[in-house]
Design a protein around this motif. Structure first.
Motif, PDB file in Angstrom:
ATOM      1  N   LEU A  36      13.839  -9.631  31.133  1.00 29.60           N
ATOM      2  CA  LEU A  36      12.772 -10.072  30.562  1.00 29.60           C
ATOM      3  C   LEU A  36      12.521 -11.335  31.025  1.00 29.60           C
ATOM      4  O   LEU A  36      10.772 -12.071  31.315  1.00 29.60           O
ATOM      5  CB  LEU A  36      13.173 -10.286  28.835  1.00 29.60           C
ATOM      6  CG  LEU A  36      12.744  -9.017  28.006  1.00 29.60           C
ATOM      7  CD1 LEU A  36      13.143  -9.484  26.750  1.00 29.60           C
ATOM      8  CD2 LEU A  36      11.749  -8.459  27.860  1.00 29.60           C
ATOM      9  N   LYS A  37      13.061 -12.480  31.510  1.00 25.43           N
ATOM     10  CA  LYS A  37      13.465 -13.508  31.590  1.00 25.43           C
ATOM     11  C   LYS A  37      12.486 -13.845  33.702  1.00 25.43           C
ATOM     12  O   LYS A  37      11.471 -14.218  33.162  1.00 25.43           O
ATOM     13  CB  LYS A  37      14.203 -14.758  31.885  1.00 25.43           C
ATOM     14  CG  LYS A  37      15.443 -14.830  31.042  1.00 25.43           C
ATOM     15  CD  LYS A  37      16.948 -15.166  31.047  1.00 25.43           C
ATOM     16  CE  LYS A  37      17.131 -15.836  29.663  1.00 25.43           C
ATOM     17  NZ  LYS A  37      18.716 -17.010  30.298  1.00 25.43           N
ATOM     18  N   LEU A  38      12.290 -12.316  34.065  1.00 25.13           N
ATOM     19  CA  LEU A  38      11.185 -12.808  35.581  1.00 25.13           C
ATOM     20  C   LEU A  38      10.593 -12.329  35.012  1.00 25.13           C
ATOM     21  O   LEU A  38       9.573 -12.924  35.838  1.00 25.13           O
ATOM     22  CB  LEU A  38      12.430 -11.295  35.865  1.00 25.13           C
ATOM     23  CG  LEU A  38      11.288 -10.821  37.471  1.00 25.13           C
ATOM     24  CD1 LEU A  38      11.980 -12.393  38.212  1.00 25.13           C
ATOM     25  CD2 LEU A  38      12.892  -9.857  38.128  1.00 25.13           C
ATOM     26  N   GLU A  39       9.934 -11.212  33.921  1.00 19.23           N
ATOM     27  CA  GLU A  39       8.592 -10.849  33.677  1.00 19.23           C
ATOM     28  C   GLU A  39       7.616 -12.129  33.030  1.00 19.23           C
ATOM     29  O   GLU A  39       6.573 -12.333  33.144  1.00 19.23           O
ATOM     30  CB  GLU A  39       8.625  -9.583  32.489  1.00 19.23           C
ATOM     31  CG  GLU A  39       7.216  -9.462  32.179  1.00 19.23           C
ATOM     32  CD  GLU A  39       7.062  -8.442  33.310  1.00 19.23           C
ATOM     33  OE1 GLU A  39       5.545  -8.500  33.522  1.00 19.23           O
ATOM     34  OE2 GLU A  39       7.313  -8.032  34.045  1.00 19.23           O
ATOM     35  N   VAL A  40       8.323 -13.326  32.169  1.00 23.09           N
ATOM     36  CA  VAL A  40       8.011 -14.037  31.879  1.00 23.09           C
ATOM     37  C   VAL A  40       7.363 -15.488  32.813  1.00 23.09           C
ATOM     38  O   VAL A  40       6.142 -15.758  32.616  1.00 23.09           O
ATOM     39  CB  VAL A  40       8.967 -15.154  30.788  1.00 23.09           C
ATOM     40  CG1 VAL A  40       8.587 -16.255  30.297  1.00 23.09           C
ATOM     41  CG2 VAL A  40       8.958 -14.108  29.157  1.00 23.09           C
ATOM     42  N   LEU A  41       8.351 -15.546  34.140  1.00 20.38           N
ATOM     43  CA  LEU A  41       8.400 -15.448  35.051  1.00 20.38           C
ATOM     44  C   LEU A  41       6.917 -15.273  35.906  1.00 20.38           C
ATOM     45  O   LEU A  41       5.921 -16.525  36.174  1.00 20.38           O
ATOM     46  CB  LEU A  41       9.789 -15.959  35.854  1.00 20.38           C
ATOM     47  CG  LEU A  41      10.889 -16.970  35.479  1.00 20.38           C
ATOM     48  CD1 LEU A  41      11.737 -16.605  35.912  1.00 20.38           C
ATOM     49  CD2 LEU A  41       9.818 -18.736  35.302  1.00 20.38           C
ATOM     50  N   LYS A  42       6.474 -13.858  36.149  1.00 22.60           N
ATOM     51  CA  LYS A  42       5.612 -14.197  36.943  1.00 22.60           C
ATOM     52  C   LYS A  42       4.393 -13.678  36.352  1.00 22.60           C
ATOM     53  O   LYS A  42       3.548 -14.518  36.486  1.00 22.60           O
ATOM     54  CB  LYS A  42       6.321 -11.994  37.240  1.00 22.60           C
ATOM     55  CG  LYS A  42       6.765 -12.096  37.672  1.00 22.60           C
ATOM     56  CD  LYS A  42       7.408 -10.009  37.728  1.00 22.60           C
ATOM     57  CE  LYS A  42       8.326  -9.761  38.871  1.00 22.60           C
ATOM     58  NZ  LYS A  42       8.374  -8.250  38.665  1.00 22.60           N
ATOM     59  N   GLN A  43       4.559 -14.022  34.472  1.00 25.83           N
ATOM     60  CA  GLN A  43       3.344 -14.081  33.942  1.00 25.83           C
ATOM     61  C   GLN A  43       2.881 -15.789  33.645  1.00 25.83           C
ATOM     62  O   GLN A  43       2.402 -16.144  34.208  1.00 25.83           O
ATOM     63  CB  GLN A  43       3.300 -13.935  32.109  1.00 25.83           C
ATOM     64  CG  GLN A  43       3.848 -12.003  32.327  1.00 25.83           C
ATOM     65  CD  GLN A  43       1.965 -11.234  32.680  1.00 25.83           C
ATOM     66  OE1 GLN A  43       1.682 -11.765  32.788  1.00 25.83           O
ATOM     67  NE2 GLN A  43       2.764 -10.154  33.240  1.00 25.83           N
ATOM     68  N   GLU A  44       3.976 -16.650  34.111  1.00 30.10           N
ATOM     69  CA  GLU A  44       3.274 -17.866  33.648  1.00 30.10           C
ATOM     70  C   GLU A  44       2.741 -17.989  35.089  1.00 30.10           C
ATOM     71  O   GLU A  44       1.838 -19.513  35.580  1.00 30.10           O
ATOM     72  CB  GLU A  44       4.831 -19.014  33.870  1.00 30.10           C
ATOM     73  CG  GLU A  44       5.131 -18.511  32.408  1.00 30.10           C
ATOM     74  CD  GLU A  44       6.765 -19.240  32.061  1.00 30.10           C
ATOM     75  OE1 GLU A  44       7.454 -19.759  33.274  1.00 30.10           O
ATOM     76  OE2 GLU A  44       7.264 -19.288  31.173  1.00 30.10           O
TER      77      GLU A  44
END
Length: 84
Positions: A36-44
């Protein structure tokens, strides 16, 4: 005496199985949070790229407007304005 030893072994096996199960659950939870953190970073990163593209487009638009204004001013008042 054998009953006590069997009971101790049985309890040890139950504790071991419980610890292994809890470790698996904890590991799965940590992996899900990492994803989830990785996905948030990708979206950011994606959002920041879009913002950057918008900034570049706006800067180019303003540059063109300034250039057009300069050209118009030099056409209207060629002696008063010098381009450097």
């Amino acid at each position: 005496m054998e009953v006590i030893e069997l009971t101790s072994v049985f309890i040890a096996i139950i504790i071991f199985i419980t610890i292994v199960s809890l470790a698996g659950i904890l590991s799965d939870h940590i992996n899900k949070q990492s994803k989830l953190k990785l996905e948030v970073l990708k979206q950011e990163i994606k959002l920041e790229k879009i913002r950057n593209e918008g900034h570049i487009a706006e800067t180019e638009k303003l540059r063109l407007e300034i250039e057009q204004t300069r050209q118009q001013l030099t056409l209207d008042h060629p002696k008063e304005f010098k381009l450097e």
